[in-house]
Each structure stands twice: as structure tokens, then as C-alpha cells.
Design a protein around this motif. Sequence first.
Motif, PDB file in Angstrom:
ATOM      1  N   VAL A  89      -3.112   2.187 -13.682  1.00  0.00           N
ATOM      2  CA  VAL A  89      -3.239   3.546 -13.170  1.00  0.00           C
ATOM      3  C   VAL A  89      -4.674   3.985 -13.381  1.00  0.00           C
ATOM      4  CG1 VAL A  89      -2.473   5.936 -13.368  1.00  0.00           C
ATOM      5  CG2 VAL A  89      -0.838   4.072 -13.694  1.00  0.00           C
ATOM      6  N   HIS A  90      -5.304   4.393 -12.296  1.00  0.00           N
ATOM      7  CA  HIS A  90      -6.682   4.873 -12.350  1.00  0.00           C
ATOM      8  C   HIS A  90      -6.702   6.330 -11.945  1.00  0.00           C
ATOM      9  CE1 HIS A  90      -8.356   0.853 -12.837  1.00  0.00           C
ATOM     10  NE2 HIS A  90      -7.443   0.463 -11.985  1.00  0.00           N
ATOM     11  N   GLU A  91      -7.504   7.113 -12.645  1.00  0.00           N
ATOM     12  CA  GLU A  91      -7.640   8.523 -12.297  1.00  0.00           C
ATOM     13  C   GLU A  91      -8.729   8.662 -11.248  1.00  0.00           C
ATOM     14  OE1 GLU A  91      -8.847  12.685 -14.412  1.00  0.00           O
ATOM     15  OE2 GLU A  91      -7.743  11.210 -15.582  1.00  0.00           O
ATOM     16  N   VAL A  92      -8.396   9.354 -10.187  1.00  0.00           N
ATOM     17  CA  VAL A  92      -9.377   9.648  -9.135  1.00  0.00           C
ATOM     18  C   VAL A  92      -9.670  11.132  -9.162  1.00  0.00           C
ATOM     19  CG1 VAL A  92      -8.818   7.670  -7.685  1.00  0.00           C
ATOM     20  CG2 VAL A  92      -7.541   9.764  -7.405  1.00  0.00           C
ATOM     21  N   ARG A  93     -10.414  11.598  -8.227  1.00  0.00           N
ATOM     22  CA  ARG A  93     -10.825  13.010  -8.186  1.00  0.00           C
ATOM     23  C   ARG A  93      -9.688  13.985  -8.453  1.00  0.00           C
ATOM     24  NH1 ARG A  93     -12.882  13.018  -2.455  1.00  0.00           N
ATOM     25  NH2 ARG A  93     -12.081  10.928  -2.460  1.00  0.00           N
ATOM     26  N   GLY A  94      -9.991  15.001  -9.222  1.00  0.00           N
ATOM     27  CA  GLY A  94      -9.033  16.071  -9.468  1.00  0.00           C
ATOM     28  C   GLY A  94      -7.882  15.692 -10.379  1.00  0.00           C
ATOM     29  N   GLY A  95      -8.024  14.622 -11.138  1.00  0.00           N
ATOM     30  CA  GLY A  95      -6.967  14.227 -12.057  1.00  0.00           C
ATOM     31  C   GLY A  95      -5.778  13.559 -11.400  1.00  0.00           C
ATOM     32  N   ILE A  96      -5.907  13.170 -10.139  1.00  0.00           N
ATOM     33  CA  ILE A  96      -4.822  12.501  -9.422  1.00  0.00           C
ATOM     34  C   ILE A  96      -4.794  11.035  -9.843  1.00  0.00           C
ATOM     35  CG2 ILE A  96      -3.952  11.819  -7.159  1.00  0.00           C
ATOM     36  CD1 ILE A  96      -5.391  14.314  -6.057  1.00  0.00           C
ATOM     37  N   ASN A 110       0.800  -1.224   0.000  1.00  0.00           N
ATOM     38  CA  ASN A 110       0.000   0.000   0.000  1.00  0.00           C
ATOM     39  C   ASN A 110       0.834   1.275   0.000  1.00  0.00           C
ATOM     40  OD1 ASN A 110      -2.507  -1.325  -0.064  1.00  0.00           O
ATOM     41  ND2 ASN A 110      -2.369  -1.692   2.134  1.00  0.00           N
ATOM     42  N   GLU A 111       2.041   1.209  -0.532  1.00  0.00           N
ATOM     43  CA  GLU A 111       2.865   2.409  -0.674  1.00  0.00           C
ATOM     44  C   GLU A 111       2.235   3.294  -1.735  1.00  0.00           C
ATOM     45  OE1 GLU A 111       5.269   5.253  -0.157  1.00  0.00           O
ATOM     46  OE2 GLU A 111       5.723   3.450   0.981  1.00  0.00           O
ATOM     47  N   ARG A 112       1.872   4.495  -1.383  1.00  0.00           N
ATOM     48  CA  ARG A 112       1.177   5.395  -2.311  1.00  0.00           C
ATOM     49  C   ARG A 112       2.060   6.537  -2.798  1.00  0.00           C
ATOM     50  NH1 ARG A 112      -2.176   1.856  -3.725  1.00  0.00           N
ATOM     51  NH2 ARG A 112      -3.789   1.336  -2.256  1.00  0.00           N
ATOM     52  N   ARG A 113       3.307   6.580  -2.375  1.00  0.00           N
ATOM     53  CA  ARG A 113       4.162   7.707  -2.756  1.00  0.00           C
ATOM     54  C   ARG A 113       4.953   7.434  -4.029  1.00  0.00           C
ATOM     55  NH1 ARG A 113       6.900   8.596   2.948  1.00  0.00           N
ATOM     56  NH2 ARG A 113       7.401   6.463   2.428  1.00  0.00           N
ATOM     57  N   ILE A 114       4.668   6.360  -4.705  1.00  0.00           N
ATOM     58  CA  ILE A 114       5.376   6.044  -5.937  1.00  0.00           C
ATOM     59  C   ILE A 114       4.708   6.795  -7.085  1.00  0.00           C
ATOM     60  CG2 ILE A 114       6.065   4.211  -7.518  1.00  0.00           C
ATOM     61  CD1 ILE A 114       5.929   2.296  -5.120  1.00  0.00           C
ATOM     62  N   GLU A 115       5.492   7.460  -7.894  1.00  0.00           N
ATOM     63  CA  GLU A 115       4.981   8.236  -9.012  1.00  0.00           C
ATOM     64  C   GLU A 115       4.571   7.324 -10.156  1.00  0.00           C
ATOM     65  OE1 GLU A 115       4.516  11.536  -9.132  1.00  0.00           O
ATOM     66  OE2 GLU A 115       5.199  11.690  -7.064  1.00  0.00           O
ATOM     67  N   SER A 116       3.469   7.649 -10.816  1.00  0.00           N
ATOM     68  CA  SER A 116       2.985   6.824 -11.925  1.00  0.00           C
ATOM     69  C   SER A 116       3.912   6.872 -13.133  1.00  0.00           C
ATOM     70  CB  SER A 116       1.568   7.240 -12.322  1.00  0.00           C
ATOM     71  OG  SER A 116       1.550   8.579 -12.739  1.00  0.00           O
ATOM     72  N   LEU A 117       4.808   7.875 -13.191  1.00  0.00           N
ATOM     73  CA  LEU A 117       5.759   7.978 -14.294  1.00  0.00           C
ATOM     74  C   LEU A 117       7.152   7.460 -13.931  1.00  0.00           C
ATOM     75  CD1 LEU A 117       4.739  11.429 -15.802  1.00  0.00           C
ATOM     76  CD2 LEU A 117       4.114   9.140 -16.581  1.00  0.00           C
ATOM     77  N   ASP A 118       7.273   6.843 -12.768  1.00  0.00           N
ATOM     78  CA  ASP A 118       8.522   6.211 -12.370  1.00  0.00           C
ATOM     79  C   ASP A 118       8.864   5.133 -13.409  1.00  0.00           C
ATOM     80  OD1 ASP A 118       9.825   3.748 -10.921  1.00  0.00           O
ATOM     81  OD2 ASP A 118      10.310   5.490  -9.684  1.00  0.00           O
ATOM     82  N   PRO A 119      10.119   5.021 -13.837  1.00  0.00           N
ATOM     83  CA  PRO A 119      10.478   4.033 -14.857  1.00  0.00           C
ATOM     84  C   PRO A 119      10.080   2.599 -14.496  1.00  0.00           C
ATOM     85  CG  PRO A 119      12.310   5.534 -14.487  1.00  0.00           C
ATOM     86  CD  PRO A 119      11.265   5.850 -13.454  1.00  0.00           C
TER      87      PRO A 119
END
Length: 72
Positions: free
Chosen positions: A38-45, A16-25
Motif C-alpha cells: 500500500v502506497h500513499e498518494v496525494r491527499g492521503g489516498i 488493475n481493479e482499483r476499487r478494492i479497499e486497503s483494509l479489506d480482510p
Amino acid sequence: MLSPHELATLMLLNGNERRIESLDPDVLALRRYELVEVHEVRGGIAALQISARGRDLLRRLGMDTARHARPN
């Protein structure tokens, strides 16, 4: 075949680590292997989620969250 970094990233997401960037290699590679979505949630996050294929891989490696979950 997954690199050690890609496998570690998958394990972090499993924990459940959430600090990983979706654009990380490593995340991009996991997406290419269809192990992470990758799912988009509120506000484009963007929210990362392990796919069914990724959960199956973790299960076969003995690292699934259901096995390691603590009882309440």
C-alpha cells in the motif's frame, strides 16, 4: 497457502481493479504475505500495488499481466 478469496483479490489487483479497499480482510492477508503493498498518494489516498513477490506468484500461475497484455 492463499485462500480462494485472497487469490481472487490478487487477480483483481492484477487486472488493475482499483476499487478494492486497503483494509479489506483479503488485502490485509495479502499484505501480511508480502504480495501486495500500500502506497500513499496525494491527499492521503492509499493505492494498492502488487509487490515483486506477488508478481512472481502470478507469473508462476500463468496470470502475469505481461503475458495477457494486448498489443497496441
